[in-house]
Design a protein around this motif. Sequence first.
Motif, short mmCIF file in Angstrom:
data_model
loop_
_atom_site.label_atom_id
_atom_site.label_comp_id
_atom_site.label_asym_id
_atom_site.label_seq_id
_atom_site.Cartn_x
_atom_site.Cartn_y
_atom_site.Cartn_z
N MET A 53 65.89 87.03 129.47
CA MET A 53 66.72 85.11 129.91
C MET A 53 66.02 84.89 128.52
SD MET A 53 68.06 83.78 132.63
CE MET A 53 67.96 82.81 132.11
N GLU A 54 64.37 84.90 128.10
CA GLU A 54 64.56 84.18 126.53
C GLU A 54 64.74 85.07 125.18
OE1 GLU A 54 59.92 82.92 124.51
OE2 GLU A 54 60.03 84.75 125.25
N SER A 55 65.85 85.85 125.30
CA SER A 55 66.55 86.58 124.48
C SER A 55 68.11 85.69 124.14
CB SER A 55 66.62 87.81 124.64
OG SER A 55 65.41 88.79 124.23
N ILE A 56 68.40 85.33 125.88
CA ILE A 56 69.42 84.48 125.57
C ILE A 56 69.28 83.16 124.30
CG2 ILE A 56 71.10 83.11 126.77
CD1 ILE A 56 70.90 85.18 129.58
N VAL A 57 68.60 82.12 124.51
CA VAL A 57 68.12 81.35 124.58
C VAL A 57 67.46 81.39 122.90
CG1 VAL A 57 65.94 79.90 123.45
CG2 VAL A 57 66.30 80.63 126.33
N ASN A 58 67.00 82.95 122.29
CA ASN A 58 66.76 83.14 121.00
C ASN A 58 68.24 82.87 120.36
OD1 ASN A 58 64.20 83.97 121.56
ND2 ASN A 58 64.17 86.30 121.16
N VAL A 59 69.34 84.44 120.82
CA VAL A 59 70.51 84.30 120.03
C VAL A 59 71.00 83.02 119.88
CG1 VAL A 59 72.99 84.77 120.64
CG2 VAL A 59 70.65 86.70 120.99
N ALA A 60 70.98 81.92 121.06
CA ALA A 60 71.91 80.66 121.44
C ALA A 60 71.32 79.81 120.14
CB ALA A 60 71.49 79.72 122.65
N ALA A 61 69.99 79.86 120.39
CA ALA A 61 69.18 78.77 119.22
C ALA A 61 69.61 79.77 117.43
CB ALA A 61 67.92 78.33 119.45
N GLY A 62 69.41 80.72 117.69
CA GLY A 62 69.73 81.32 116.42
C GLY A 62 71.00 81.24 116.16
N PHE A 63 72.21 81.18 116.56
CA PHE A 63 73.75 80.49 115.97
C PHE A 63 73.56 78.75 115.27
CE2 PHE A 63 75.42 84.42 117.54
CZ PHE A 63 75.84 84.94 117.00
N ILE A 64 73.08 78.05 116.64
CA ILE A 64 72.01 77.16 116.46
C ILE A 64 71.77 76.69 114.73
CG2 ILE A 64 71.27 74.67 116.82
CD1 ILE A 64 72.32 75.30 119.67
N PHE A 81 54.45 83.94 132.02
CA PHE A 81 55.43 83.99 131.20
C PHE A 81 56.54 82.76 131.05
CE2 PHE A 81 53.10 87.92 130.64
CZ PHE A 81 52.52 87.74 129.92
N GLY A 82 57.03 82.44 132.15
CA GLY A 82 57.68 81.21 132.02
C GLY A 82 57.81 79.90 131.30
N ALA A 83 55.88 79.88 132.55
CA ALA A 83 54.97 78.61 131.83
C ALA A 83 54.41 78.88 130.17
CB ALA A 83 53.71 78.64 132.64
N GLY A 123 61.82 77.61 133.23
CA GLY A 123 62.26 77.19 133.92
C GLY A 123 63.25 77.55 134.90
N LEU A 124 63.99 78.81 134.67
CA LEU A 124 65.10 79.26 135.33
C LEU A 124 64.11 80.33 135.22
CD1 LEU A 124 67.99 79.08 133.43
CD2 LEU A 124 67.64 77.88 135.33
N ILE A 125 63.33 80.68 134.31
CA ILE A 125 62.07 81.58 134.97
C ILE A 125 61.46 81.35 135.89
CG2 ILE A 125 60.87 83.48 133.68
CD1 ILE A 125 61.94 83.50 131.23
N ILE A 126 60.42 80.66 135.98
CA ILE A 126 59.91 80.48 136.80
C ILE A 126 60.33 80.29 137.78
CG2 ILE A 126 58.11 78.14 137.37
CD1 ILE A 126 57.42 77.68 135.01
N TYR A 127 61.42 79.17 138.39
CA TYR A 127 62.85 79.50 139.24
C TYR A 127 62.53 81.03 139.69
CZ TYR A 127 66.75 79.18 142.55
OH TYR A 127 67.28 79.42 143.51
#
Length: 328
Positions: free
Chosen positions: A42-53, A185-187, A93-97
């Motif tokens: 899930m964090e890797s999704i963020v890495n990719v999205a943030a990387g393109f931004i 690790f979500g926290a 937050g999604l990971i904690i959920y």
Amino acid sequence: MDESRLKQKVQTIVVSCSVILLTGKFIAFFMTNSVGILTDAMESIVNVAAGFISLYSLHLAAKPKDEGHPFGHGKIEFISASVEGLLIILAGGLIIYEGIRRLFIPSVIEKLDIGIYIVAGAGVINYLLGWYSIYTGKKYDSIALVAGGKHLQSDTYSSIGLVTGLILLYITRIGWIDSALALVFGAIIVFTGISILRKTVASLMDKADKEVLRIIADTISSNRQPDWIDIHNLKMVKYGSFYYVDCDLTLPWYYNIEEGHTACLQLENAICKGFTDKVSFSVHSDSCAERHCEHCLIETCKYRKEAFIAPLQFTLEEITESDEDRNE
């Protein structure tokens, strides 16, 4: 290759590798069904999205000043870093959920050994990518690259803990360990996002950077000229990798326009040489008064009214003090 293209090249490498790592982590998740590994994916999704931004922001930041953006487009880097911080918080937050949900609805975990190898390998690659991004970002003063690099390295630190927990899970086969890993690790991920967001919001609000101002103060002090009687009201704003600096410079009252311009140019050159050449400098020159005589270093001044006592020290507090603070 100019700096803007180099920044974009570095970010392109980071994004490309992030896409590959994302694919590998989701393969590991589907093979193992581990929510702990899902946190990494899930964090890797963020890495990719943030990387393109970040890549897009670096492209915009490289555009020259124009009529609509007289200070350039550098602020977009702060905006992209803020978006990255928000995405990181969302992912955490999604990971904690998911971790909480798995506590009540446990699942069967399989092929954990393969998952451990993939997560560990991805962690090493992320650390190297993060180091490269931070190194380049600091060298060329890009907050987007530094923020992205710190995010990648924080992913590595969480991967170390995750691998440790997965090994423990592999040995003990205690199911709740997987959910506990997700919660911890979500926290950590949420905290990382908040940290990035606080820094970028401060930059967007043009909060005074005391560390940078102190470097400027030291640079001015070490390059001091005798006719720089006083420097105050200094302010600095950063747009991307460029610094916009303005201040008040007190000069001898009898200087003509050419002499005043030369003194102001010497101050600008000192800052550019000792700090960075990416400076847009604006200075307002004041004429000295009788009260300045005791601090004036010009030994040959034939208009001196008071004996010289000691030069004014160009400390951070002194050069940033405003006219209102001094009641001038």
